[in-house]
Design a protein around this motif. Structure first.
Motif, PDB file in Angstrom:
ATOM      1  N   THR A 147       0.854  -1.185   0.000  1.00 22.86           N
ATOM      2  CA  THR A 147       0.000   0.000   0.000  1.00 22.86           C
ATOM      3  C   THR A 147       0.889   1.234   0.000  1.00 22.86           C
ATOM      4  O   THR A 147       1.801   1.358   0.817  1.00 22.86           O
ATOM      5  N   THR A 178       0.810   5.371   0.203  1.00 24.52           N
ATOM      6  CA  THR A 178       0.095   6.618   0.450  1.00 24.52           C
ATOM      7  C   THR A 178       1.034   7.783   0.175  1.00 24.52           C
ATOM      8  O   THR A 178       2.241   7.688   0.390  1.00 24.52           O
ATOM      9  N   SER A 229     -11.900  13.486  -7.589  1.00 22.55           N
ATOM     10  CA  SER A 229     -11.031  12.522  -6.906  1.00 22.55           C
ATOM     11  C   SER A 229      -9.803  13.224  -6.348  1.00 22.55           C
ATOM     12  O   SER A 229      -8.682  12.733  -6.465  1.00 22.55           O
ATOM     13  N   PRO A 250      -5.861   9.006  -7.030  1.00 21.68           N
ATOM     14  CA  PRO A 250      -6.748   7.977  -6.469  1.00 21.68           C
ATOM     15  C   PRO A 250      -6.786   7.984  -4.947  1.00 21.68           C
ATOM     16  O   PRO A 250      -5.807   8.337  -4.285  1.00 21.68           O
ATOM     17  N   GLY A 251      -7.914   7.592  -4.415  1.00 28.26           N
ATOM     18  CA  GLY A 251      -8.040   7.327  -2.980  1.00 28.26           C
ATOM     19  C   GLY A 251      -7.758   8.507  -2.090  1.00 28.26           C
ATOM     20  O   GLY A 251      -7.168   8.338  -1.010  1.00 28.26           O
ATOM     21  N   PHE A 307      -3.268  10.604  -0.863  1.00 29.61           N
ATOM     22  CA  PHE A 307      -3.710   9.680  -1.892  1.00 29.61           C
ATOM     23  C   PHE A 307      -3.253   8.286  -1.483  1.00 29.61           C
ATOM     24  O   PHE A 307      -2.220   8.127  -0.807  1.00 29.61           O
ATOM     25  N   ALA A 363      -3.215   3.869  -2.696  1.00 22.22           N
ATOM     26  CA  ALA A 363      -3.524   2.772  -3.621  1.00 22.22           C
ATOM     27  C   ALA A 363      -2.756   1.538  -3.206  1.00 22.22           C
ATOM     28  O   ALA A 363      -1.651   1.630  -2.651  1.00 22.22           O
ATOM     29  N   LEU A 384      -0.705  -1.435  -4.615  1.00 24.27           N
ATOM     30  CA  LEU A 384       0.041  -1.665  -5.849  1.00 24.27           C
ATOM     31  C   LEU A 384       0.633  -3.064  -5.875  1.00 24.27           C
ATOM     32  O   LEU A 384       1.150  -3.552  -4.867  1.00 24.27           O
ATOM     33  N   GLU A 427       2.708  -1.845 -11.227  1.00 28.62           N
ATOM     34  CA  GLU A 427       1.606  -0.884 -11.191  1.00 28.62           C
ATOM     35  C   GLU A 427       2.071   0.466 -10.657  1.00 28.62           C
ATOM     36  O   GLU A 427       3.095   0.556  -9.963  1.00 28.62           O
ATOM     37  N   LEU A 446       0.922   4.586  -9.111  1.00 32.41           N
ATOM     38  CA  LEU A 446      -0.009   5.550  -8.536  1.00 32.41           C
ATOM     39  C   LEU A 446       0.319   6.888  -9.188  1.00 32.41           C
ATOM     40  O   LEU A 446       1.445   7.367  -9.089  1.00 32.41           O
TER      41      LEU A 446
END
Length: 643
Positions: free
Chosen positions: A146, A148, A176, A189-190, A223, A225, A227, A231, A233
């Motif tokens: 994760t 952030t 967003s 995101p997020g 933010f 996500a 991953l 991948e 962010l």
């Protein structure tokens, strides 16, 4: 192109890594800027610094930082950011986890390693807009992690600070992400809000410069996500009208643009200098291109623009942009003087040399491009410059009875040596400065050449030119001396200023190099005195001989101390251009060899660029702006000329 790489020993050493800065400009006067280690050391550092449209000197810091936090498969949390605080603590210390920093195609990339987990960050700006894209990519991991990103924001003048003593920045949810102070937008995101002050952030470079060095940053939110390896962010931050574009796409397009700019470069240093030059060319207030004098704190200045013109626009082949810039600046002529747009936003006509550099720039453009239409359009304005100098214009600027230009008025410094301590000029140079008169003679020759090119009568200008040249050759050389080894007459240095309040000033400065270096300079083609050559350091000539009692070897301390030494021994890399041109004739050292020190400097401080100044004393520590237009332009110009 060359990939500039710093490994763990530089990145993980806070002193070494934080003394090397990177810059990603937006083409509109704003930028993203920071250090290799990730530490914010200047009040000007941030991921989104926004310039007002057409006013590059008016900038606001918006997004100060995106602080990454990884939650590993084990559940452990690892902070990858680095901050220094007023109490002396460095926390977190994510720089110790940096495996490497790369600068590829002019764009920075960081790579952190925590055992088998590797995370990379890349960022870029949308050219012509205040729009940032940041990509965090999970390169490898034994399982999902994760990520952030804590958004530390503010909205304040780039030259100042903002603290918790005042209101917190207003953060409003939007799509967003969020809108901050109705001034810029965060998107990713997020997003979740945090709304918390980070108090006492220290900027060590400002402390060294004797300026306020603490501020408070507002954590707007984060933010987040999950991953898997491979991948990413993606986060964007942008001001003004606009919409998300995709951070990956922003980075890819910026990389493609930079590669296109450098497709015909001769080698890696040449590519680096072309990208460095591109950073300074921005959209101006009149819609025409303009030139930022230096990052992070300068705006547009006509003297710097015209001095840098040949390197920024002709050596690079950016002829159309250069043409429009010259036309826009010609429209600012008033009383025979070119406007000097100050960083305050006021338009002032307060330089004696910018206009003379303009004459040089126009002739070089026409000669290099064959643009006779531009010559015909601007020639009447150039002829009026001469007429105004013959009549006399502001600040005592006029052609004297000997056809040389004199200047000076109480409380002003009109030459490029324009530093002040308070309201008192350090080097007012009242009288007839040597480089001003070299530029005047060169400019008269340029106008005569343009007149003859267009089939017009140049007799009056030629007569004035002959008088000025004869006066220069009679008045400026110091008393003849004999060479200590041979007893033969030595080439004579030139007075720095003649007819000053205290007579003629023999201070040994590099200003006289223009008499030898300019294509129509009064000493062109003659040998340069050894005493002048002795001013050279690896980064360019000192501004005053080290033997002079007024010499200051280090450009450091608070504002008054720094300004007092600005032109009293400080090295100015832009002067390497005149130095190379003046020494172009055999048996002088090959011009390319004279640039070796500056080429090495490209990776020392402002990574991929050339600094404004450096200490006169070894090891010639870089000072001033890390990214300076005329420094880059003159290195690029002479390097391409000798290549």
């Amino acid at each position: 192109m060359r990939m500039v790489v710093f490994g763990a020993q530089v990145c993980g050493d806070l002193s070494a890594g934080a003394n090397r800065e990177w810059l990603v400009p937006d083409g509109a006067g704003g930028y993203a800027m920071g250090t290799v280690s990730g530490l914010r050391t200047r009040r000007y550092h941030g991921l989104l610094v926004v310039a007002e449209p057409g006013l590059p000197a008016r900038r606001h810091l918006a997004l100060a930082a995106l602080d990454p936090v990884l939650t590993l498969p084990s559940g452990a949390q690892v902070e990858l950011a680095v901050h220094e605080w007023a109490g002396g603590a460095v926390s977190p210390a994510g720089h110790t986890l940096l495996e490497r920093f790369d600068l590829v195609d002019g764009l920075p990339r960081w790579r952190w390693r925590i055992g088998p987990v590797v995370l990379e960050r890349e960022l870029a700006m949308v050219h012509g807009r205040s729009h940032l894209g940041v990509v965090h990519r999970l390169v490898s991991a034994p399982g999902p992690v994760t990520l952030t990103l804590k958004a530390l924001v503010t909205w304040r003048d780039a030259h100042g600070e903002r603290t918790a003593a005042g209101p917190a920045p207003l953060v409003e949810a939007h799509g967003s992400g969020a809108v901050v102070e109705s001034a810029f937008r965060l998107e990713g995101p997020g997003f979740s809000t945090i709304q918390q002050w980070y108090r006492g952030a220290l900027t060590r470079a400002e402390r060294e410069r004797g300026l306020p060095a603490q501020e408070d940053l507002w954590c707007a939110g984060q933010f987040a996500a999950v991953l898997h390896p491979g991948e990413s962010l993606e986060v964007e931050a942008f001001a003004g009208e606009g919409a998300p574009r995709g951070a990956e796409r922003i980075v890819a397009r910026a990389r493609a643009r930079n590669r296109a700019l450098t497709h015909d470069a001769s080698d890696d240093v040449d590519r680096t200098l072309v990208l460095a030059a591109d950073a300074f060319v921005v959209a101006g207030a009149a819609g025409a291109p303009d030139v930022v004098a230096g990052y992070p704190w300068f705006g547009t200045w006509s003297r710097d623009t015209m001095t840098a013109y040949e390197g920024l626009f002709l050596a690079t082949g950016w002829y159309d942009e250069g043409r429009e810039l010259l036309r826009a600046y010609a429209a600012t002529l008033d009383g025979g003087m070119l406007a000097n747009t100050a960083d305050t936003g006021r338009t002032e006509h307060n330089t004696v040399d910018a206009t003379l550099w303009f004459l040089h720039a126009v002739e070089r453009h026409v000669s290099g491009t064959g643009d006779d239409d531009l010559a015909a359009e601007l020639l009447p304005a150039l002829e009026e410059v001469v007429a105004a100098h013959l009549r006399g214009t502001r600040y005592g600027i006029r052609a004297d009875a000997d056809a040389l230009v004199t200047q000076g008025a109480p409380g002003v410094a009109l030459t490029w040596m324009d530093a002040r301590v308070g309201e008192i000029p350090v080097t007012p140079r009242v009288g007839k400065p040597v480089e001003v008169n070299a530029l005047w003679i060169n400019g008269l020759g340029a106008i005569a050449a343009l007149q003859e090119r267009l089939g017009r009568d140049a007799a009056a200008v030629r007569t004035l030119l002959d008088r000025a040249r004869a006066s220069f050759e009679r008045r400026f050389p110091v008393e003849r001396r004999s060479h200590p080894a041979t007893g033969a007459p030595d080439a004579r240095p030139l007075y720095d200023v003649i007819d000053g309040p205290s007579g003629d000033d023999p201070a040994l400065r590099p200003n006289q190099l223009l008499a030898w270096s300019l294509p129509r300079g009064p000493m062109r083609g003659r040998p340069v005195p050894e005493a002048v050559s002795a001013l050279l350091t690896p980064l360019g000539p000192r501004s005053l001989a080290a033997s002079d009692p007024a010499y200051v070897g280090t450009h450091a301390g608070g504002p008054a101390q720094r300004d007092a030494g600005y032109h009293q021994g400080t090295v100015w890399p832009w002067m390497i251009g005149p130095y190379v041109d003046a020494h172009a004739a055999p048996p002088a050292e090959h011009p390319g060899e004279l640039l070796q020190g500056i080429e090495a400097h490209l990776w020392d401080w402002g990574v991929g660029s050339v600094s404004e100044t450096a200490d006169g004393d070894a090891p010639h520590r870089a000072t001033g702006c890390p990214f300076q237009a005329w420094s880059v332009a003159e290195v690029l110009r002479v390097r391409r000329n000798v290549g």
